[in-house]
Design a protein around this motif. Structure first.
Motif, PDB file in Angstrom:
ATOM      1  N   PHE A 142       0.842  -1.203   0.000  1.00 59.09           N
ATOM      2  CA  PHE A 142       0.000   0.000   0.000  1.00 59.09           C
ATOM      3  C   PHE A 142       0.876   1.252   0.000  1.00 59.09           C
ATOM      4  N   TYR A 143       1.922   1.247   0.829  1.00 59.63           N
ATOM      5  CA  TYR A 143       2.823   2.402   0.895  1.00 59.63           C
ATOM      6  C   TYR A 143       3.632   2.573  -0.390  1.00 59.63           C
ATOM      7  N   LEU A 144       3.984   1.472  -1.051  1.00 57.13           N
ATOM      8  CA  LEU A 144       4.706   1.587  -2.322  1.00 57.13           C
ATOM      9  C   LEU A 144       3.847   2.279  -3.372  1.00 57.13           C
ATOM     10  N   ALA A 145       2.558   1.920  -3.394  1.00 59.46           N
ATOM     11  CA  ALA A 145       1.637   2.589  -4.312  1.00 59.46           C
ATOM     12  C   ALA A 145       1.528   4.080  -3.973  1.00 59.46           C
ATOM     13  N   LYS A 146       1.524   4.403  -2.677  1.00 60.22           N
ATOM     14  CA  LYS A 146       1.480   5.800  -2.252  1.00 60.22           C
ATOM     15  C   LYS A 146       2.736   6.545  -2.702  1.00 60.22           C
ATOM     16  N   ILE A 147       3.893   5.869  -2.627  1.00 64.36           N
ATOM     17  CA  ILE A 147       5.149   6.481  -3.095  1.00 64.36           C
ATOM     18  C   ILE A 147       5.041   6.808  -4.570  1.00 64.36           C
ATOM     19  N   GLY A 148       4.510   5.852  -5.365  1.00 61.25           N
ATOM     20  CA  GLY A 148       4.331   6.099  -6.797  1.00 61.25           C
ATOM     21  C   GLY A 148       3.443   7.298  -7.054  1.00 61.25           C
ATOM     22  N   GLY A 149       2.361   7.421  -6.272  1.00 61.38           N
ATOM     23  CA  GLY A 149       1.465   8.565  -6.426  1.00 61.38           C
ATOM     24  C   GLY A 149       2.129   9.877  -6.063  1.00 61.38           C
ATOM     25  N   ILE A 150       2.958   9.876  -5.010  1.00 61.55           N
ATOM     26  CA  ILE A 150       3.665  11.091  -4.585  1.00 61.55           C
ATOM     27  C   ILE A 150       4.695  11.521  -5.632  1.00 61.55           C
ATOM     28  N   LEU A 151       5.466  10.571  -6.135  1.00 62.07           N
ATOM     29  CA  LEU A 151       6.535  10.897  -7.084  1.00 62.07           C
ATOM     30  C   LEU A 151       5.989  11.376  -8.428  1.00 62.07           C
ATOM     31  N   LYS A 210       2.693  12.419  -8.838  1.00 63.69           N
ATOM     32  CA  LYS A 210       1.536  13.314  -8.619  1.00 63.69           C
ATOM     33  C   LYS A 210       0.317  12.843  -9.409  1.00 63.69           C
ATOM     34  N   SER A 211       0.125  11.520  -9.423  1.00 63.56           N
ATOM     35  CA  SER A 211      -0.976  10.948 -10.204  1.00 63.56           C
ATOM     36  C   SER A 211      -1.674   9.841  -9.403  1.00 63.56           C
ATOM     37  N   LYS A 212      -2.965  10.006  -9.177  1.00 64.37           N
ATOM     38  CA  LYS A 212      -3.747   8.981  -8.506  1.00 64.37           C
ATOM     39  C   LYS A 212      -3.909   7.734  -9.383  1.00 64.37           C
ATOM     40  N   CYS A 213      -3.984   7.950 -10.694  1.00 64.10           N
ATOM     41  CA  CYS A 213      -4.141   6.821 -11.619  1.00 64.10           C
ATOM     42  C   CYS A 213      -2.934   5.878 -11.527  1.00 64.10           C
ATOM     43  N   ILE A 214      -1.737   6.458 -11.482  1.00 63.43           N
ATOM     44  CA  ILE A 214      -0.530   5.650 -11.367  1.00 63.43           C
ATOM     45  C   ILE A 214      -0.476   4.952 -10.011  1.00 63.43           C
ATOM     46  N   GLU A 215      -0.908   5.650  -8.970  1.00 62.57           N
ATOM     47  CA  GLU A 215      -0.948   5.033  -7.643  1.00 62.57           C
ATOM     48  C   GLU A 215      -1.827   3.790  -7.659  1.00 62.57           C
ATOM     49  N   TYR A 216      -3.012   3.883  -8.265  1.00 60.52           N
ATOM     50  CA  TYR A 216      -3.916   2.738  -8.338  1.00 60.52           C
ATOM     51  C   TYR A 216      -3.332   1.634  -9.225  1.00 60.52           C
ATOM     52  N   ALA A 217      -2.670   2.027 -10.320  1.00 59.50           N
ATOM     53  CA  ALA A 217      -2.086   1.037 -11.241  1.00 59.50           C
ATOM     54  C   ALA A 217      -0.995   0.224 -10.552  1.00 59.50           C
ATOM     55  N   LEU A 247       8.391   1.024  -9.931  1.00 56.20           N
ATOM     56  CA  LEU A 247       8.138   2.469  -9.975  1.00 56.20           C
ATOM     57  C   LEU A 247       8.712   3.115 -11.248  1.00 56.20           C
ATOM     58  N   CYS A 248       9.819   2.565 -11.747  1.00 56.61           N
ATOM     59  CA  CYS A 248      10.573   3.243 -12.815  1.00 56.61           C
ATOM     60  C   CYS A 248       9.789   3.446 -14.108  1.00 56.61           C
ATOM     61  N   PRO A 249       9.071   2.437 -14.644  1.00 57.09           N
ATOM     62  CA  PRO A 249       8.297   2.712 -15.867  1.00 57.09           C
ATOM     63  C   PRO A 249       7.260   3.809 -15.678  1.00 57.09           C
ATOM     64  N   PHE A 250       6.660   3.874 -14.496  1.00 54.02           N
ATOM     65  CA  PHE A 250       5.646   4.894 -14.243  1.00 54.02           C
ATOM     66  C   PHE A 250       6.272   6.276 -14.097  1.00 54.02           C
ATOM     67  N   LEU A 251       7.501   6.337 -13.616  1.00 49.77           N
ATOM     68  CA  LEU A 251       8.215   7.622 -13.584  1.00 49.77           C
ATOM     69  C   LEU A 251       8.483   8.126 -14.997  1.00 49.77           C
ATOM     70  N   VAL A 252       8.831   7.202 -15.890  1.00 51.14           N
ATOM     71  CA  VAL A 252       9.063   7.579 -17.292  1.00 51.14           C
ATOM     72  C   VAL A 252       7.752   8.048 -17.925  1.00 51.14           C
ATOM     73  N   ILE A 253       6.668   7.316 -17.681  1.00 51.11           N
ATOM     74  CA  ILE A 253       5.361   7.693 -18.242  1.00 51.11           C
ATOM     75  C   ILE A 253       4.942   9.084 -17.764  1.00 51.11           C
TER      76      ILE A 253
END
Length: 425
Positions: free
Chosen positions: A40-49, A51-58, A389-395
């Motif tokens: 759950f926290y990893l998904a939150k990290i993705g959302g913070i980095l 700034k996208s709720k969609c990526i957090e859910y993905a 996290l890395c592919p989503f950072l690129v996206i």
């Protein structure tokens, strides 16, 4: 002191109160619970980095669609808790530093340092994240030395207390300075020929794990293993097979305390020289393969091995679908994730929080896969969550939607192809 004490931090308090069986069951239950919170926290990290709720859910969805990220929760090993507390470290560190101002939260910073300290006590190689954190702090606070020192001190304080106590304990017990863990204390692991046999295994691209019964290292140190070495290693000549059998006999003779120390030392040197000569002769004939090809093959192996572990029975159509789906996700994480981690280096100027986790994971993948040529992926498991996290950072870095869609389509296509190819293989 050849093992760091992280496992005991959780197990020992349980064992004081409960029986061994109940303590072990509770340990496994705790691993499952903590792992779920960590995802759950990893998904939150993705959302913070991003700034996208969609990526957090993905990210949260992917984490819960594959059994890989819970693979060690039912085992009495250090990987599950190391995986979880490494994620907690990154989450609380990011939350402790307000990106919009120069304020920072002492409490969350202390928790972050405590989580990383615990992860390091479970798997010492994760200490590399202390280095990346130090680099990040220098980059951010290089103009404010006082703040740099104060934040660094608070963050490192838990590790200083925990590891300092461990060092004192080790010095009292062994009269040696051991900050995290020493080498194996087994007698045969100190043998000179043991290390030479590790080289023998790596040169030939086979397992070098002493506990793997398919490894020539296991064959060497196990007296009652009556198999021939040619059952484990291909392309050995008859003379090499006989010579290795002779070396094994002398190896175990040298461990016999009924003979004098000088005689044991002489036998140990003999084993070393004989095995060294075999390795040198093989190296001369296969220099290019050993120096280049095997490193690349080892890197490919360690990134594909997690997927192979989930290729179970495919007797029913539904199993084929599940295995294929699993394979595609694994390729997304371990192929697209690794490639994306390299691309994220170009994004550091935009978001220097990337320094915290991308350089360490790239270093560890190259170290274990290329340099160390590890044949198991237990180490990879502990930090592989950050590869997701890395592919989503690129996206998120791509400004136009058509570029985002193109990246997703291309990477999904590659993952589908590689996943299908490995399943057929």
């Amino acid at each position: 002191a050849f093992r760091s004490p992280g496992f005991a931090f959780i197990y020992y308090p349980l064992r004081i109160i409960f029986s061994q069986h109940i303590s072990l069951c509770l340990f496994l239950i705790l691993q499952v619970i903590v792992s779920g919170i960590a995802k759950f926290y990893l998904a939150k990290i993705g959302g913070i980095l991003t700034k996208s709720k969609c990526i957090e859910y993905a990210i949260f969805l992917i984490l819960n669609l594959t059994p890989y990220f819970v693979g060690y929760n039912n085992l009495l090993l250090t990987e599950s808790f190391a995986f979880s507390f490494l994620i907690f470290f990154l989450y609380f560190f990011i939350k402790s530093l307000d990106q919009s101002s120069e304020k920072f939260n002492y409490k969350q910073l202390l928790i972050s340092g405590l989580c990383l300290s615990f992860a390091v006590m479970l798997r010492p190689f994760l200490a590399i994240f202390f280095v990346s954190t130090g680099i990040y702090l220098i980059v951010r606070y290089h103009n404010d030395f006082k703040r740099l020192v104060s934040i660094g001190f608070i963050f490192c304080l838990p590790f200083g207390i925990i590891d300092g106590s461990w060092i004192i304990r080790n010095f009292i017990k062994t009269e040696s300075f051991i900050p995290l863990a020493s080498t194996m204390e087994f007698q045969d692991h100190k043998h000179l020929a043991f290390f030479e046999m590790l080289s023998f295994a790596k040169q030939r691209g086979v397992s070098d794990r002493w506990f793997d019964n398919k490894s020539p290292v296991y064959w060497l140190i196990t007296l009652n293993d009556v198999r021939g070495i040619d059952d484990l290693v291909n392309d050995l000549t008859l003379s090499e097979t006989e010579q290795l059998g002779y070396i094994k006999e002398r190896f175990h003779e040298s461990l016999n305390h009924d003979i004098s120390y000088k005689e044991r030392e002489k036998l140990e040197t003999l084993c070393l020289m004989e095995l060294s000569n075999i390795n040198k002769a093989f190296f001369v004939k296969n220099k290019f393969s050993i120096e280049y090809e095997q490193h690349f093959q080892s890197l490919i192996y360690i990134l594909s091995e997690p997927n192979k572990r989930f290729f179970h029975s495919m007797l029913y159509p539904i199993n084929v679908v599940l295995v294929f789906f699993q394979s595609v996700i694994m390729k997304w994480v371990f192929v697209i994730g690794v490639i994306s981690s390299l691309l994220t280096f170009f994004l550091i100027k935009r978001n220097n929080l990337i320094i915290l986790f991308v350089p360490p994971i790239v270093f560890l993948v190259l170290f274990f896969g290329w340099v160390h040529q590890s044949n198991e992926f237990r180490e990879l498991y502990t930090y592989s969550s950050f590869l997701l996290l890395c592919p989503f950072l690129v996206i998120s870095s791509l400004k136009k939607w058509k570029h985002k869609i193109l990246f997703i389509v291309l990477t999904s296509g590659v993952s589908l192809y590689l996943g299908f190819y490995q399943m057929i293989e």
